[in-house]
Design a protein around this motif. Structure first.
Motif, short mmCIF file in Angstrom:
data_model
loop_
_atom_site.label_atom_id
_atom_site.label_comp_id
_atom_site.label_asym_id
_atom_site.label_seq_id
_atom_site.Cartn_x
_atom_site.Cartn_y
_atom_site.Cartn_z
N ASP A 21 -4.86 -8.23 8.93
CA ASP A 21 -4.98 -8.12 7.48
C ASP A 21 -6.27 -8.77 6.99
N LYS A 22 -6.87 -8.17 5.95
CA LYS A 22 -8.02 -8.81 5.32
C LYS A 22 -7.61 -10.15 4.72
N SER A 127 4.42 -2.57 3.02
CA SER A 127 4.43 -3.71 3.94
C SER A 127 5.82 -4.14 4.39
N THR A 155 0.41 -4.51 4.86
CA THR A 155 -0.33 -3.50 4.11
C THR A 155 -1.46 -2.90 4.95
N SER A 156 -2.06 -3.70 5.81
CA SER A 156 -3.15 -3.17 6.64
C SER A 156 -2.62 -2.15 7.65
N GLU A 157 -1.40 -2.36 8.17
CA GLU A 157 -0.82 -1.38 9.08
C GLU A 157 -0.43 -0.11 8.34
N GLY A 172 -1.21 -0.96 -0.86
CA GLY A 172 -1.91 -2.09 -0.24
C GLY A 172 -2.79 -2.80 -1.24
N ASP A 176 -7.99 -4.31 1.82
CA ASP A 176 -7.60 -3.51 2.98
C ASP A 176 -8.50 -2.30 3.16
N SER A 177 -8.78 -1.61 2.07
CA SER A 177 -9.42 -0.29 2.17
C SER A 177 -10.84 -0.24 1.65
#
Length: 258
Positions: A21-22, A127, A155-157, A172, A176-177
């Motif tokens: 995750d960021k 998440s 959320t990153s997954e 997310g 993340d994006s």
């Protein structure tokens, strides 16, 4: 230098989501700054994802004087939705509120809600069951009876699910994006709207696009918790160190995207 570090008492900050995750980088920066600022403790960043934070929470209770718990509003939400399968929030108290992050809906397939079908299979990732992003997914799915909610561990997954084509949308955070919206990105991510009270970075509020006004209140507070069983002197000592570290520029910039 290494012998000095090993002589310190270890304190693990246990993160409820995945290491990629960021937001995890934010807490890594906090740990680094806390270690630079004093010589009594050796702070360690540890990940224990699963069950909306319950795995990490219960782990922290096994050693209340040497473990801290990093989670979001999911820490309070999940026990109310699934009390038999969750942690007991009354056994924790906040040692450090960190920040509040609005979440954003991302897609590589659709550029706006006007393009999204109401009569074909549709999926949205979040998440995990019993989290704030899960509640947001439920609000969004009310407009789309054809939408299936898919839980991930973070959320990153969920975003990786979008990038791979496993799901159509994800709930997310900007961090993340954001890299997938930069020039030269191999896979472009579209932001279809956000929660919170103010539109930022050109992403329109979901509540202004025909979705529930409840989404205005669904940003995600991040916190660090200590077990109530932690020694009071230890609690105050750690809080002072972490408060000081949280003000460092390197830590503040780590969450700047959100």
């Amino acid at each position: 230098i290494s012998s000095t570090i090993w002589a310190r008492e270890p304190i693990s900050l246990v993160y409820s989501w995945t290491a990629g995750d960021k937001a995890a980088n934010y807490y890594r920066a906090l740990v680094d700054e806390a270690n630079r600022s004093q010589t009594r403790y050796n702070f360690i960043f540890e990940t224990r994802p699963g069950a909306g934070g319950t795995v990490a929470a219960n782990h922290v209770l096994t050693a209340p004087n040497s473990l801290l718990w990093i989670n979001s509003s999911a820490g309070f939400i999940r026990p109310n939705l699934y009390p038999a399968d969750s942690h007991d929030m009354t056994r924790f108290r906040s040692i450090l509120p960190m920040c509040v992050s609005p979440f954003v809906i991302a897609s590589t397939k659709y550029r706006s809600w006007r393009e999204i079908p109401r009569d074909a299979a549709l999926t949205i990732g979040n998440s995990g069951v019993g989290t704030t992003t899960h509640l947001g997914s439920i609000q969004i799915a009310r407009n789309y009876p054809n939408m299936v909610i898919v839980p991930f561990k973070s959320t990153s997954e969920a975003l990786l699910g979008v990038l791979s084509g496993a799901v159509d949308l994800s709930v997310g955070f900007y961090g993340d994006s954001e890299e997938y919206r930069q020039p030269g990105s191999t896979r472009w991510v579209h932001w279809l709207g956000q929660t919170g009270r103010d539109a930022i970075k050109g992403s329109e509020l979901l509540a202004n696009q025909g979705f529930s006004r409840d989404l205005l209140d669904m940003s995600t507070p991040q916190q660090i918790f200590a077990a109530r069983a932690m020694n009071e002197e230890r609690f105050r000592d750690l809080r002072t160190i972490l408060q000081r570290a949280a003000r460092a520029p390197a830590v503040l910039s780590g969450q700047a995207a959100d």
